[in-house]
Enzyme design. Structure first.
Site, PDB file in Angstrom:
ATOM      1  CG  ASN A 209     -32.417   8.534 -16.975  1.00  0.00           C
ATOM      2  OD1 ASN A 209     -31.341   8.943 -16.556  1.00  0.00           O
ATOM      3  ND2 ASN A 209     -33.561   9.167 -16.722  1.00  0.00           N
ATOM      4  CG  ASP A 278     -40.165  12.084 -21.621  1.00  0.00           C
ATOM      5  OD1 ASP A 278     -40.188  13.243 -21.185  1.00  0.00           O
ATOM      6  OD2 ASP A 278     -39.319  11.681 -22.449  1.00  0.00           O
ATOM      7  N   PRO A 308     -45.465  15.342 -16.001  1.00  0.00           N
ATOM      8  CG  PRO A 308     -45.647  16.602 -14.061  1.00  0.00           C
ATOM      9  CD  PRO A 308     -45.657  15.201 -14.567  1.00  0.00           C
ATOM     10  CG  ASP A 309     -41.888  19.406 -20.706  1.00  0.00           C
ATOM     11  OD1 ASP A 309     -40.993  19.959 -20.033  1.00  0.00           O
ATOM     12  OD2 ASP A 309     -41.774  19.151 -21.916  1.00  0.00           O
ATOM     13  CB  ILE A 310     -40.089  20.058 -14.838  1.00  0.00           C
ATOM     14  CG1 ILE A 310     -40.560  18.711 -14.268  1.00  0.00           C
ATOM     15  CG2 ILE A 310     -39.850  21.052 -13.718  1.00  0.00           C
ATOM     16  CD1 ILE A 310     -39.488  17.961 -13.477  1.00  0.00           C
ATOM     17  CG  PHE A 326     -28.881  20.067 -20.854  1.00  0.00           C
ATOM     18  CD1 PHE A 326     -28.846  21.201 -20.072  1.00  0.00           C
ATOM     19  CD2 PHE A 326     -27.678  19.469 -21.221  1.00  0.00           C
ATOM     20  CE1 PHE A 326     -27.641  21.748 -19.659  1.00  0.00           C
ATOM     21  CE2 PHE A 326     -26.460  20.006 -20.815  1.00  0.00           C
ATOM     22  CZ  PHE A 326     -26.443  21.145 -20.029  1.00  0.00           C
ATOM     23  CE  LYS A 340     -36.489  17.267 -27.134  1.00  0.00           C
ATOM     24  NZ  LYS A 340     -35.677  16.163 -26.665  1.00  0.00           N
ATOM     25  CE  LYS A 344     -38.869  19.898 -23.670  1.00  0.00           C
ATOM     26  NZ  LYS A 344     -39.187  19.017 -22.546  1.00  0.00           N
TER      27      LYS A 344
END
Ligand code: PMT
Length: 405
Positions: A209, A278, A308-310, A326, A340, A344
Site C-alpha cells: 500500500n 488485511d 490476523p488483526d495485530i 490508527f 472501529k 478493537k
C-alpha cells in the site's frame, strides 16, 4: 511539555517573513529561555536589528569581522553558546550555503561551527521552493539531521500562491520546544509500528500500500525526544531511523505480528500507525510467475486469506498498557472510527481522512480526529506529521496520568 530554561540563537536571513521574528522571540522568552539573534545583511533590511536587540537585551551580531565587537562573543563562541539554533526565515540561499558548507558570513559560519541542533523555517517563492536545486539541498540537510518546520501553503508575499510561506511563529516555537526535549515520557517503553506491509505473490511481486512510514516515524522521533525508550517496528519504508530509536524491519503482516507480540512484554505504550494488509496471497510462489505461463490462460486468480488483526490481539492482552490504534477512513470518518474503537478495544484511536490529498498516506501533513472509547472526539486540523505526533503523545501522556501503571 516543560523544559529547563535554555539558550536559543535565532539566525535571521533576508526574507519578508523576518518581520515575524519578534513574535518567535517573545514566545520562547515566555518559557524562560534566553534568546539571542544573529542576522545576515539582507535580513537587516527587513527587520531592524535594534528591535531584536531591545527584545533580547543582547547585541544582534551581523558581521563576521566587526572590530567593535572585539571581546564580545565571536562566531565560534556564539555557535558553542547555543543549545538550539533556529534559522527563520530561511531563504533558498542560506539552504544552499548550509548544504555546501559555505561560511562566508556570520550566520553561515555559526551554522557550520555549531554542534547544537538546528531548526530551519524555510520561506520563499513557491517556484524557488520546488526548484530541483532547493529540493536537493533539502535532501542533503535532512540527511544530516537538520530539522525543518514548514513551509506552509498559501498566498505568498511575491503574489504567487502555493508552498513557501514561513510556518507560523507559534508552530516554530512549538517545534523548538520539542527539539529542546523533555522527560515527560521517561520510564516508558513505546512500541510503534510504521509503514506498510508487503505481502508476496511470488519471488518478485507483492501486494502493498501507499504508506510511507512518515506518521509512525514522526511518532517515534517525538517519543524519543520526550525521553521514552522507543522500539520502532518498520514495514516498507525508505526513511532513516530517528536518533535514539531502536528499529526492527519487517516486510509482511505476519512478520510484524511476530515482532510486536515478542516486544509486547517490555512495552508500556503501543502505537499502531502501520498500514497492515488485511489479506495476503494464500500461496507465495517461490519462483517468479512467468508471463509465458499465463498467456495460455485468461489472466490469473489470486486467492487471498485474512491476516490476523495485530491491534485487536494487542488489545486482548492490554493489561495496564496504553494502546493507540490508527484508522484510515475515506468516508464517514468519525462514525467509522467510533465503530472501529469499539471493535478493537484500544484506549485511543487516531482517525485520518485519507480522502484528502494533504492527509494520510505518503504526505508530510495529516488531519486527524482523536477518539476515545467513551466517544470523546478532538479534531487536530491539518498540521505537519511531527505536530500531529506531538498532539497524539500529549493525549497519551494525559491518559497515562489518568491511568497510572
Ligand atoms: O505512513 P504514512 O504515509 O505517513 O501514512 C500514515 C497512515 C495513513 C498509514 C497512518 O496515519 C494510518 O492511518 N495508519 C493505519 C492504517 C490502517 O491500516 O488503518 P486500518 O483502519 O485499516 O486499521 C486500523 C488499525 O488496525 C491500525 O492501527 C492498523 O495498524 C491495525 N491493523 C490493521 C490490520 C491488521 N491486520 N492488523 C492491525 O493491527
Amino acid at each position: 511539555m516543560t523544559t529547563e530554561p535554555r539558550r536559543i540563537l535565532l539566525a535571521v536571513t533576508g526574507g519578508i517573513a523576518a518581520y515575524k521574528v519578534p513574535e518567535i522571540v517573545r514566545d520562547l522568552q515566555r518559557d524562560g529561555h534566553e534568546v539571542r539573534c544573529a542576522m545576515t545583511r539582507s535580513a537587516a533590511r527587513f527587520v531592524a536589528p535594534l528591535s531584536l536587540q531591545v527584545l533580547t537585551g543582547a547585541t544582534v551580531r551581523q558581521d563576521l569581522f566587526d572590530p567593535s565587537e572585539e571581546g564580545e562573543i565571536d562566531h565560534i563562541r556564539l555557535a558553542d553558546w547555543a543549545d538550539l539554533i533556529i534559522v527563520a526565515p530561511a531563504t533558498a540561499h542560506i539552504l544552499g550555503r548550509m548544504s555546501h558548507g559555505l561560511a562566508d558570513d556570520l550566520v553561515s559560519s555559526v551554522l557550520l561551527a555549531t554542534r547544537a541542533p538546528i531548526l530551519v523555517a524555510p520561506a520563499m517563492n513557491v517556484n524557488m521552493w520546488h526548484h530541483p536545486a532547493t529540493q536537493a539541498n533539502l535532501d542533503v540537510l535532512r540527511e544530516r539531521g537538520i530539522h525543518f518546520v514548514g513551509p506552509g501553503v498559501g498566498e505568498l508575499a511575491c503574489g504567487w500562491e502555493g508552498e513557501g510561506r514561513m510556518a507560523d511563529p507559534e508552530e516554530i516555537a512549538a517545534q523548538a520546544r520539542r527539539l529542546l526535549g523533555s522527560d515527560s515520557l521517561a520510564g516508558e517503553t513505546v512500541l510503534i509500528t510504521a509503514g506498510g506491509t508487503a505481502e508476496p505473490i511470488d519471488a518478485v511481486r507483492s501486494i502493498t500500500n501507499r504508506s510511507s512510514g512518515k506518521m509512525g516515524f514522526a511518532l517515534a522521533e517525538e517519543a524519543a525526544h520526550r525521553g521514552a525508550r522507543v522500539c520502532l517496528v518498520a514495514g516498507v519504508t525508505a526513511l532513516p531511523t530517528p536518533a535514539g530509536v531502536e528499529r526492527v524491519d519487517v516486510e509482511t503482516a505476519m512478520e510484524m505480528r511476530e515482532v510486536v507480540l515478542a516486544q509486547l512484554d517490555s512495552a508500556s505504550i503501543v502505537i499502531k500507525a502501520a498500514a497492515v494488509a488485511d489479506f495476503r496471497p494464500e500461496v507465495r510462489e517461490e519462483q517468479k510467475i512467468k508471463k509465458a505461463s499465463l498467456e495460455s490462460q485468461d489472466g490469473i486468480t489470486l486467492r487471498l486469506v485474512t491476516n490476523p488483526d495485530i491491534l485487536a490481539e494487542v488489545c486482548a492482552q492490554k493489561g495496564d498498557r496504553l494502546v493507540v490504534g490508527f484508522a484510515a477512513e475515506s468516508e464517514d470518518v468519525v462514525q467509522s472510527a467510533l465503530r472501529k474503537i469499539k471493535q478493537k478495544g484500544c484506549d485511543l484511536l487516531v482517525a485520518n481522512d485519507i480522502s484528502r490529498a494533504d492527509a494520510g498516506f505518503n504526505v508530510d501533513t495529516n488531519s486527524v480526529y482523536l477518539i476515545t472509547p467513551d466517544g470523546e472526539i478532538e479534531e487536530i486540523p491539518l498540521s505537519s506529521k511531527r505536530e500531529v505526533a506531538a498532539q497524539v503523545l500529549d493525549r497519551v501522556e494525559k491518559l497515562r496520568n489518568e491511568k497510572p501503571r
